[in-house]
Design a protein around this motif. Structure first.
Motif, PDB file in Angstrom:
ATOM      1  N   ASN A 109      43.462  39.799  30.175  1.00  0.00           N
ATOM      2  CA  ASN A 109      44.731  40.307  30.682  1.00  0.00           C
ATOM      3  C   ASN A 109      44.509  41.216  31.886  1.00  0.00           C
ATOM      4  O   ASN A 109      45.287  41.195  32.845  1.00  0.00           O
ATOM      5  N   TRP A 110      43.461  42.032  31.840  1.00  0.00           N
ATOM      6  CA  TRP A 110      43.144  42.840  33.012  1.00  0.00           C
ATOM      7  C   TRP A 110      42.820  41.957  34.213  1.00  0.00           C
ATOM      8  O   TRP A 110      43.276  42.208  35.336  1.00  0.00           O
ATOM      9  N   GLN A 111      42.056  40.916  33.993  1.00  0.00           N
ATOM     10  CA  GLN A 111      41.747  40.017  35.099  1.00  0.00           C
ATOM     11  C   GLN A 111      43.002  39.290  35.590  1.00  0.00           C
ATOM     12  O   GLN A 111      43.163  39.053  36.789  1.00  0.00           O
ATOM     13  N   TRP A 112      43.891  38.954  34.686  1.00  0.00           N
ATOM     14  CA  TRP A 112      45.142  38.294  35.076  1.00  0.00           C
ATOM     15  C   TRP A 112      45.914  39.190  36.044  1.00  0.00           C
ATOM     16  O   TRP A 112      46.402  38.739  37.078  1.00  0.00           O
ATOM     17  N   MET A 113      46.024  40.495  35.709  1.00  0.00           N
ATOM     18  CA  MET A 113      46.766  41.408  36.577  1.00  0.00           C
ATOM     19  C   MET A 113      46.000  41.723  37.853  1.00  0.00           C
ATOM     20  O   MET A 113      46.600  41.949  38.905  1.00  0.00           O
ATOM     21  N   ALA A 114      44.683  41.754  37.782  1.00  0.00           N
ATOM     22  CA  ALA A 114      43.889  42.034  38.978  1.00  0.00           C
ATOM     23  C   ALA A 114      43.855  40.858  39.942  1.00  0.00           C
ATOM     24  O   ALA A 114      43.473  41.011  41.105  1.00  0.00           O
ATOM     25  N   GLY A 115      44.251  39.685  39.455  1.00  0.00           N
ATOM     26  CA  GLY A 115      44.218  38.498  40.298  1.00  0.00           C
ATOM     27  C   GLY A 115      42.868  37.825  40.332  1.00  0.00           C
ATOM     28  O   GLY A 115      42.632  36.940  41.158  1.00  0.00           O
ATOM     29  N   THR A 116      41.958  38.192  39.424  1.00  0.00           N
ATOM     30  CA  THR A 116      40.655  37.545  39.360  1.00  0.00           C
ATOM     31  C   THR A 116      40.543  36.615  38.156  1.00  0.00           C
ATOM     32  O   THR A 116      39.469  36.072  37.896  1.00  0.00           O
ATOM     33  N   GLY A 117      41.638  36.462  37.415  1.00  0.00           N
ATOM     34  CA  GLY A 117      41.618  35.674  36.190  1.00  0.00           C
ATOM     35  C   GLY A 117      42.369  34.371  36.324  1.00  0.00           C
ATOM     36  O   GLY A 117      42.225  33.640  37.319  1.00  0.00           O
ATOM     37  N   THR A 118      43.227  34.079  35.346  1.00  0.00           N
ATOM     38  CA  THR A 118      43.881  32.771  35.282  1.00  0.00           C
ATOM     39  C   THR A 118      45.278  32.767  35.881  1.00  0.00           C
ATOM     40  O   THR A 118      45.951  31.738  35.840  1.00  0.00           O
ATOM     41  N   ASP A 119      45.748  33.878  36.433  1.00  0.00           N
ATOM     42  CA  ASP A 119      47.086  33.942  37.013  1.00  0.00           C
ATOM     43  C   ASP A 119      47.181  33.000  38.213  1.00  0.00           C
ATOM     44  O   ASP A 119      46.333  33.036  39.112  1.00  0.00           O
ATOM     45  N   THR A 120      48.209  32.181  38.230  1.00  0.00           N
ATOM     46  CA  THR A 120      48.397  31.257  39.350  1.00  0.00           C
ATOM     47  C   THR A 120      49.026  31.943  40.558  1.00  0.00           C
ATOM     48  O   THR A 120      49.150  31.342  41.615  1.00  0.00           O
ATOM     49  N   ARG A 121      49.443  33.219  40.383  1.00  0.00           N
ATOM     50  CA  ARG A 121      49.930  34.030  41.503  1.00  0.00           C
ATOM     51  C   ARG A 121      49.079  35.297  41.564  1.00  0.00           C
ATOM     52  O   ARG A 121      49.515  36.378  41.191  1.00  0.00           O
ATOM     53  N   PRO A 122      47.844  35.171  42.031  1.00  0.00           N
ATOM     54  CA  PRO A 122      46.884  36.267  41.892  1.00  0.00           C
ATOM     55  C   PRO A 122      47.200  37.512  42.715  1.00  0.00           C
ATOM     56  O   PRO A 122      46.609  38.562  42.471  1.00  0.00           O
ATOM     57  N   ASN A 123      48.107  37.409  43.674  1.00  0.00           N
ATOM     58  CA  ASN A 123      48.354  38.541  44.557  1.00  0.00           C
ATOM     59  C   ASN A 123      49.697  39.219  44.296  1.00  0.00           C
ATOM     60  O   ASN A 123      50.167  40.007  45.122  1.00  0.00           O
ATOM     61  N   ARG A 124      50.330  38.927  43.159  1.00  0.00           N
ATOM     62  CA  ARG A 124      51.586  39.592  42.829  1.00  0.00           C
ATOM     63  C   ARG A 124      51.335  41.080  42.635  1.00  0.00           C
ATOM     64  O   ARG A 124      50.308  41.493  42.110  1.00  0.00           O
TER      65      ARG A 124
END
Length: 454
Positions: free
Chosen positions: A369-384
């Motif tokens: 979840n931290w990586q998701w928010m940092a944009g280094t994980g699985t988020d398809t919008r990493p720069n939100r």
């Protein structure tokens, strides 16, 4: 008389526990074993809040076993050495354990297999004990895991969750098995004052209350910070006081949009576990690197930890974490985004602080979840980037959550509470609350330059 061992890890329950049921079925007598693992201590994962909650869980598990004629055997040692010793002492021919997904859990299983084989004991690893669906049960074509949640969710829903197992009626312990004392919450220093009580009994009471009330409004209310409309079941799932499969089955029996939305959150939990199972190094390494050159400003990070950033919703969330060892999910997203994108600090700094305090500090969910928010994980919008002022006005419009945790702002009007820096003169001077740590527009521009977006 045949003997088996049920080695408890993250499954501290008697209900719907495939490990305990298999151990009871496998032999005439069972050793229900919990090892206070010195390896966990060396790794720094025995944070005070989790140790205190664990003490509650073990006491409740022992009580549940005693009602069935057994008791919990506790050892303080390296987990593999302790398991081997118990198997040798009792002549156990099988040991049952829940499958794990971390690199540590995988190494533990490999070591157990070798050590137990040396004393004629067979290791049985059970999947879908910690999670609802076993990591690796569903995979996309040509890959070992899903990297995007939505296609994973479709396959997860189609795969179905196993049925719920009843608790064993009787657990017979072989004679002469020695045990150390159960840990006690009172022995643990540094515990958050508002930490909830642990244990299967407490978890099952909370689950029943949740299913028969707030669940119905979960879809519309789960982001309401002041309403506190989430289940708060995460610590009980983390320690295995509750089975994810049973929680899902019972929620689906209730039905409705709230249940559907809640079950999706449990699918996210499984999703992160299958990612970490396939990529154990994602616990501390970027899942998808953005080649960030993180800033290192300890004063800013310390202000974030202390809830003194000057942004009320960020500070309220961080103070809730310090007091309860828990934080609302919307708050977790906001403070993680603020640290990694507004302050542009390394996500590992925030993940470590969360693991130091969170009672539900789960390696898979916390780190990913931290990586998701940092944009280094699985988020398809990493720069939100989440704006804390806008988030406050949207999810705490009356300021009730901020007033609860930032009492120095309690007398401000609803329209003032998320932007106290706009106050002037004596009213501003009377408030012992810091100016904003950074300007949001400048911080966003800095982040976008760092990511090569502008």
């Amino acid at each position: 008389m045949t003997v088996s061992v049920a080695l408890f890890t993250s499954d501290l329950r008697v209900h719907d526990n495939p490990v305990l049921r298999a151990a009871v079925r496998d032999a005439d007598a069972v050793v229900p074993l919990f090892v206070r693992d010195t390896g966990i201590h060396r790794a720094g994962f025995d944070a005070p809040n989790r140790l205190a909650f664990l003490a509650d869980c073990l006491a409740d598990l022992d009580a549940g076993l005693r009602r069935r004629g057994g008791r919990l055997v506790v050892r303080d040692a390296d987990v593999v050495a302790a398991a081997r010793a118990v198997a040798a002492e009792t002549g156990a021919r099988s040991l049952h354990i829940a499958g794990g997904v971390s690199g540590y859990a995988m190494r533990r299983e490999a070591r157990l297999h070798t050590a137990l084989a040396a004393v004629g004991c067979t290791l049985h690893v059970h999947d879908a004990v910690v999670t609802a669906l076993a990591p690796g049960r569903i995979v996309p074509a040509g890959r070992d895991h899903f990297a995007v949640f939505t296609p994973y969710l479709r396959r997860w829903e189609a795969a179905g969750v196993r049925g719920t197992l009843t608790a064993p009626r009787a657990v017979r312990l072989p004679d002469g098995v020695e045990s150390g004392p159960l840990p006690e919450r009172a022995e643990v220093a540094g515990v958050s004052p508002g930490l909830a009580g642990g244990g299967e009994s407490a978890g099952r009471r909370l689950l029943s209350s949740w299913l028969h009330g707030p669940l119905a409004d979960y879809e519309s209310g789960h982001d309401d910070l002041a309403g506190d409309a989430t289940s708060r079941l995460s610590p009980y799932l983390h320690f295995g006081c509750l089975s994810a499969a049973e929680v899902i089955n019972r929620a689906r029996q209730r039905g409705g949009p709230g249940a559907d939305a809640f079950v999706r959150q449990l699918a996210w939990r499984d999703f992160h576990h299958q990612v970490l199972a396939a990529r154990p190094d994602a616990a501390w390494e970027d899942y998808r690197t953005r080649h960030d050159r993180w800033r290192s400003d300890e004063d800013e990070v310390e202000a974030w930890r202390a809830g003194r950033t000057g942004y009320p919703l960020v500070d309220a969330s961080m103070r809730q974490l310090a007091h309860e060892g828990w934080m609302h999910n919307r708050g977790r997203m906001l403070v993680a985004c603020f640290l990694t994108k507004t302050l542009y600090a390394d996500w590992r700094v925030g993940a470590r602080h969360f693991l130091d305090l969170l009672v539900d500090g789960d390696l898979a969910n916390n780190q990913l979840n931290w990586q998701w928010m940092a944009g280094t994980g699985t988020d398809t919008r990493p720069n939100r980037v989440l704006n804390p002022v806008i988030q406050g006005k949207r999810f705490d419009p009356r300021g009730a959550y901020v007033r609860r945790w930032v009492p120095e702002l309690a007398d401000l009007a609803d329209g003032e509470i998320h932007e106290p820096w706009k106050l002037t003169g004596p009213r501003r001077a009377a408030i012992d609350y810091p100016e904003p740590l950074v300007d949001l527009a400048e911080a966003r521009a800095r982040f976008e330059r760092a990511r090569g977006l502008g």
